[in-house]
Write a protein that holds these residues in place. Sequence first.
Motif, PDB file in Angstrom:
ATOM      1  N   SER A  16      53.219  72.117  89.836  1.00 51.49           N
ATOM      2  CA  SER A  16      52.886  74.039  89.231  1.00 51.49           C
ATOM      3  C   SER A  16      53.829  74.910  90.030  1.00 51.49           C
ATOM      4  CB  SER A  16      51.222  74.264  89.247  1.00 51.49           C
ATOM      5  OG  SER A  16      51.201  75.379  88.827  1.00 51.49           O
ATOM      6  N   LEU A  17      54.727  75.373  90.028  1.00 44.94           N
ATOM      7  CA  LEU A  17      55.689  76.312  90.133  1.00 44.94           C
ATOM      8  C   LEU A  17      55.392  77.804  89.489  1.00 44.94           C
ATOM      9  CD1 LEU A  17      58.763  73.807  90.686  1.00 44.94           C
ATOM     10  CD2 LEU A  17      56.963  74.811  92.245  1.00 44.94           C
ATOM     11  N   LYS A  18      55.455  78.543  90.555  1.00 41.99           N
ATOM     12  CA  LYS A  18      55.280  80.158  90.328  1.00 41.99           C
ATOM     13  C   LYS A  18      56.186  80.976  89.892  1.00 41.99           C
ATOM     14  CE  LYS A  18      51.828  84.086  89.429  1.00 41.99           C
ATOM     15  NZ  LYS A  18      50.888  84.283  89.569  1.00 41.99           N
ATOM     16  N   PRO A  19      57.254  81.054  89.145  1.00 41.89           N
ATOM     17  CA  PRO A  19      58.505  82.015  89.854  1.00 41.89           C
ATOM     18  C   PRO A  19      57.836  83.163  89.714  1.00 41.89           C
ATOM     19  CG  PRO A  19      58.553  80.156  87.638  1.00 41.89           C
ATOM     20  CD  PRO A  19      57.562  80.443  87.913  1.00 41.89           C
ATOM     21  N   VAL A  20      58.891  84.038  90.396  1.00 47.38           N
ATOM     22  CA  VAL A  20      58.336  85.473  90.222  1.00 47.38           C
ATOM     23  C   VAL A  20      59.168  86.441  89.438  1.00 47.38           C
ATOM     24  CG1 VAL A  20      57.762  85.705  92.667  1.00 47.38           C
ATOM     25  CG2 VAL A  20      60.399  85.995  92.211  1.00 47.38           C
ATOM     26  N   GLY A  21      60.838  85.875  88.540  1.00 49.72           N
ATOM     27  CA  GLY A  21      61.601  86.586  87.835  1.00 49.72           C
ATOM     28  C   GLY A  21      62.292  85.924  87.505  1.00 49.72           C
ATOM     29  N   SER A  22      63.611  86.167  87.237  1.00 54.02           N
ATOM     30  CA  SER A  22      64.852  85.917  86.703  1.00 54.02           C
ATOM     31  C   SER A  22      65.955  86.478  87.349  1.00 54.02           C
ATOM     32  CB  SER A  22      64.983  85.521  85.377  1.00 54.02           C
ATOM     33  OG  SER A  22      65.214  86.799  85.012  1.00 54.02           O
ATOM     34  N   GLU A  23      66.733  85.838  87.254  1.00 55.66           N
ATOM     35  CA  GLU A  23      68.630  86.278  87.630  1.00 55.66           C
ATOM     36  C   GLU A  23      69.030  87.439  86.624  1.00 55.66           C
ATOM     37  OE1 GLU A  23      71.041  83.329  88.648  1.00 55.66           O
ATOM     38  OE2 GLU A  23      70.031  82.082  89.931  1.00 55.66           O
ATOM     39  N   GLY A  24      68.125  87.661  85.656  1.00 49.95           N
ATOM     40  CA  GLY A  24      68.578  88.714  85.438  1.00 49.95           C
ATOM     41  C   GLY A  24      69.905  88.299  83.791  1.00 49.95           C
ATOM     42  N   TYR A  25      70.038  89.858  83.337  1.00 48.78           N
ATOM     43  CA  TYR A  25      70.967  89.515  82.446  1.00 48.78           C
ATOM     44  C   TYR A  25      72.198  89.079  83.133  1.00 48.78           C
ATOM     45  CZ  TYR A  25      67.592  92.559  79.449  1.00 48.78           C
ATOM     46  OH  TYR A  25      66.631  92.917  78.864  1.00 48.78           O
ATOM     47  N   ARG A  26      73.165  89.494  84.483  1.00 48.07           N
ATOM     48  CA  ARG A  26      74.037  89.122  85.073  1.00 48.07           C
ATOM     49  C   ARG A  26      74.151  87.923  84.527  1.00 48.07           C
ATOM     50  NH1 ARG A  26      75.333  86.454  89.404  1.00 48.07           N
ATOM     51  NH2 ARG A  26      73.160  86.227  90.140  1.00 48.07           N
ATOM     52  N   THR A  27      73.457  87.092  84.622  1.00 45.01           N
ATOM     53  CA  THR A  27      73.517  85.597  84.040  1.00 45.01           C
ATOM     54  C   THR A  27      73.148  84.359  82.825  1.00 45.01           C
ATOM     55  OG1 THR A  27      71.620  84.811  85.593  1.00 45.01           O
ATOM     56  CG2 THR A  27      73.623  84.828  87.109  1.00 45.01           C
ATOM     57  N   ALA A  61      66.961  85.883  78.771  1.00 49.05           N
ATOM     58  CA  ALA A  61      67.113  84.844  77.945  1.00 49.05           C
ATOM     59  C   ALA A  61      67.868  83.067  78.261  1.00 49.05           C
ATOM     60  CB  ALA A  61      66.102  84.754  76.581  1.00 49.05           C
ATOM     61  N   LEU A  62      67.310  82.171  78.725  1.00 43.29           N
ATOM     62  CA  LEU A  62      68.265  81.346  78.533  1.00 43.29           C
ATOM     63  C   LEU A  62      68.943  81.417  80.644  1.00 43.29           C
ATOM     64  CD1 LEU A  62      70.089  80.419  75.554  1.00 43.29           C
ATOM     65  CD2 LEU A  62      68.183  79.140  76.548  1.00 43.29           C
ATOM     66  N   VAL A  63      68.316  81.344  81.046  1.00 45.03           N
ATOM     67  CA  VAL A  63      68.721  82.307  82.350  1.00 45.03           C
ATOM     68  C   VAL A  63      67.369  81.884  83.327  1.00 45.03           C
ATOM     69  CG1 VAL A  63      66.134  84.239  82.096  1.00 45.03           C
ATOM     70  CG2 VAL A  63      68.253  84.061  83.985  1.00 45.03           C
ATOM     71  N   ALA A  79      77.808  94.459  65.353  1.00 43.48           N
ATOM     72  CA  ALA A  79      78.041  93.154  65.599  1.00 43.48           C
ATOM     73  C   ALA A  79      78.063  92.821  67.389  1.00 43.48           C
ATOM     74  CB  ALA A  79      79.096  92.303  65.565  1.00 43.48           C
ATOM     75  N   THR A  80      77.712  94.057  68.455  1.00 44.65           N
ATOM     76  CA  THR A  80      77.838  94.087  70.031  1.00 44.65           C
ATOM     77  C   THR A  80      77.143  93.632  70.379  1.00 44.65           C
ATOM     78  OG1 THR A  80      76.337  96.345  68.814  1.00 44.65           O
ATOM     79  CG2 THR A  80      78.304  97.106  69.211  1.00 44.65           C
ATOM     80  N   GLY A  81      76.131  92.889  70.220  1.00 46.26           N
ATOM     81  CA  GLY A  81      75.854  91.767  71.101  1.00 46.26           C
ATOM     82  C   GLY A  81      74.356  92.823  72.001  1.00 46.26           C
ATOM     83  N   GLY A  82      74.127  91.405  72.648  1.00 42.09           N
ATOM     84  CA  GLY A  82      72.741  91.864  73.204  1.00 42.09           C
ATOM     85  C   GLY A  82      73.430  92.560  75.087  1.00 42.09           C
ATOM     86  N   LYS A  83      72.503  92.740  75.519  1.00 41.40           N
ATOM     87  CA  LYS A  83      72.376  92.792  77.620  1.00 41.40           C
ATOM     88  C   LYS A  83      73.210  91.838  77.846  1.00 41.40           C
ATOM     89  CE  LYS A  83      69.041  96.076  76.717  1.00 41.40           C
ATOM     90  NZ  LYS A  83      68.013  96.505  77.859  1.00 41.40           N
ATOM     91  N   SER A  84      73.354  90.494  77.891  1.00 40.36           N
ATOM     92  CA  SER A  84      73.316  89.570  78.514  1.00 40.36           C
ATOM     93  C   SER A  84      75.173  89.344  79.176  1.00 40.36           C
ATOM     94  CB  SER A  84      73.625  88.701  77.833  1.00 40.36           C
ATOM     95  OG  SER A  84      73.620  88.407  77.003  1.00 40.36           O
ATOM     96  N   GLU A 138      72.503  84.141  79.433  1.00 41.15           N
ATOM     97  CA  GLU A 138      73.260  83.755  78.504  1.00 41.15           C
ATOM     98  C   GLU A 138      72.594  84.472  77.243  1.00 41.15           C
ATOM     99  OE1 GLU A 138      74.243  79.350  76.925  1.00 41.15           O
ATOM    100  OE2 GLU A 138      73.369  78.786  79.795  1.00 41.15           O
ATOM    101  N   VAL A 139      72.269  84.341  77.051  1.00 42.77           N
ATOM    102  CA  VAL A 139      71.236  85.590  75.392  1.00 42.77           C
ATOM    103  C   VAL A 139      69.973  86.647  75.834  1.00 42.77           C
ATOM    104  CG1 VAL A 139      71.852  83.667  73.862  1.00 42.77           C
ATOM    105  CG2 VAL A 139      69.694  83.847  74.522  1.00 42.77           C
ATOM    106  N   THR A 140      70.110  87.762  75.273  1.00 38.72           N
ATOM    107  CA  THR A 140      69.149  89.139  75.181  1.00 38.72           C
ATOM    108  C   THR A 140      67.626  88.370  74.342  1.00 38.72           C
ATOM    109  OG1 THR A 140      70.734  90.065  75.409  1.00 38.72           O
ATOM    110  CG2 THR A 140      68.245  91.104  75.037  1.00 38.72           C
ATOM    111  N   LEU A 141      66.180  88.907  74.481  1.00 35.36           N
ATOM    112  CA  LEU A 141      65.754  87.995  73.643  1.00 35.36           C
ATOM    113  C   LEU A 141      65.027  89.733  73.160  1.00 35.36           C
ATOM    114  CD1 LEU A 141      64.072  85.949  72.778  1.00 35.36           C
ATOM    115  CD2 LEU A 141      62.109  86.725  74.578  1.00 35.36           C
TER     116      LEU A 141
END
Length: 396
Positions: A327-338, A194-196, A162-167, A340-343
Amino acid sequence: MAHYDVIILGAGAAGMMAAIEAGKRGRTVLLVDHVQYAGEKIRISGGGRCNFTNVNATVEIGRDRFLSQNPRFALSALSRYTPENFIALVRRHGITFHEKVLGQLFCDGPATQINTMLLGEMREAGVAFSFSTNVEAVEKTETGFSVRFASGYATSDSLIIATGGKSIPKMGATSFGYQVATQFGLRVTETRPALVPLTFETGALERLKELAGIATDAIVSHGKTKFEEALLFTHRGLSGPAILQISSYWREGDSISVDLMPNASAMDFLRAARTATPKLQVQTIIANALPKRLAQLLGDELDMHTMIGDFPDKKLAIVEAKLKAWSLKPVGSEGYRTAEVTLGGVDTRDLDAKTMAARAVPGLYFVGEVVDVTGWLGGYNFQWAWASGWAAGQAA
């Protein structure tokens, strides 16, 4: 060396629930975590109020709110341990709560009440704890499992991961659970934040930087998936509930579409303005419906500087498209640092949906975020944690 019926690695929501249920069945249980305190994600969740479940998680409309390569996998556990079951537990401990929007339930007081409740339930069930304890190795034995720590080792008949993900690695998140799955021959699907919040390249950020701190209601879409909630402009890009939700579906290279006038006709709004205030420019008109700085940016993008009274319908349609499908085109996300969960996670093809047991490794179970089941924002992931932990606790 000590022997237990069940060893559980991970003292988050799913791990504690599994420990409670196994202990209530008279099993001897050891709960282990490398962090100092149990339930750290519970403590910080919901702005410190813990959005501990969603009343829609197990009704028909909620069944499509869990992402997985097999979205139906989660239904067995969720149908047997429902939000009503957890709400009953919360009520029994005298914790008051309230419903915000979209079925989200929050504690009236601090989120630590949920941790206190779960720790109390574990003590009552006779669960042994070992925190600040690093696991060095996990091995299969003839009769069960051996878990080695820096200070020694313990054995068990059953082992629950039950060790969770990387978030949120600063809270102690690691990829340990995936490593154990791979060690025992289970497949692991692609994992990603995910949720990021989503981010933009330097040029787009320069254009949007004046909007940092502005929030507005919007419908954010990716393909056929859409969410109507608040959108927040940040100094890195976009955040807010609508963006966090769509981030679970968005992929690099894709655009998102933003409806800045949800549930309203932009064309009717523009035509009315053309009649009532024909001498105003379009950005001034837009500012009557949206925050001023956002209206100015949209006006600059439209580059239409004549009075709206001179706009034919064809030109109004261009403005309408900007307001209803920006229309907006993101290049990425803030990553696991912020995030809320791991997909993604441990492949559900290798797990039994009723018990969360590994099909090919007797006595081994995976629960919670480490599994390839990810819920929407708003209490769905906690409900999956409670339900999957409960299911494993009934069987281990």
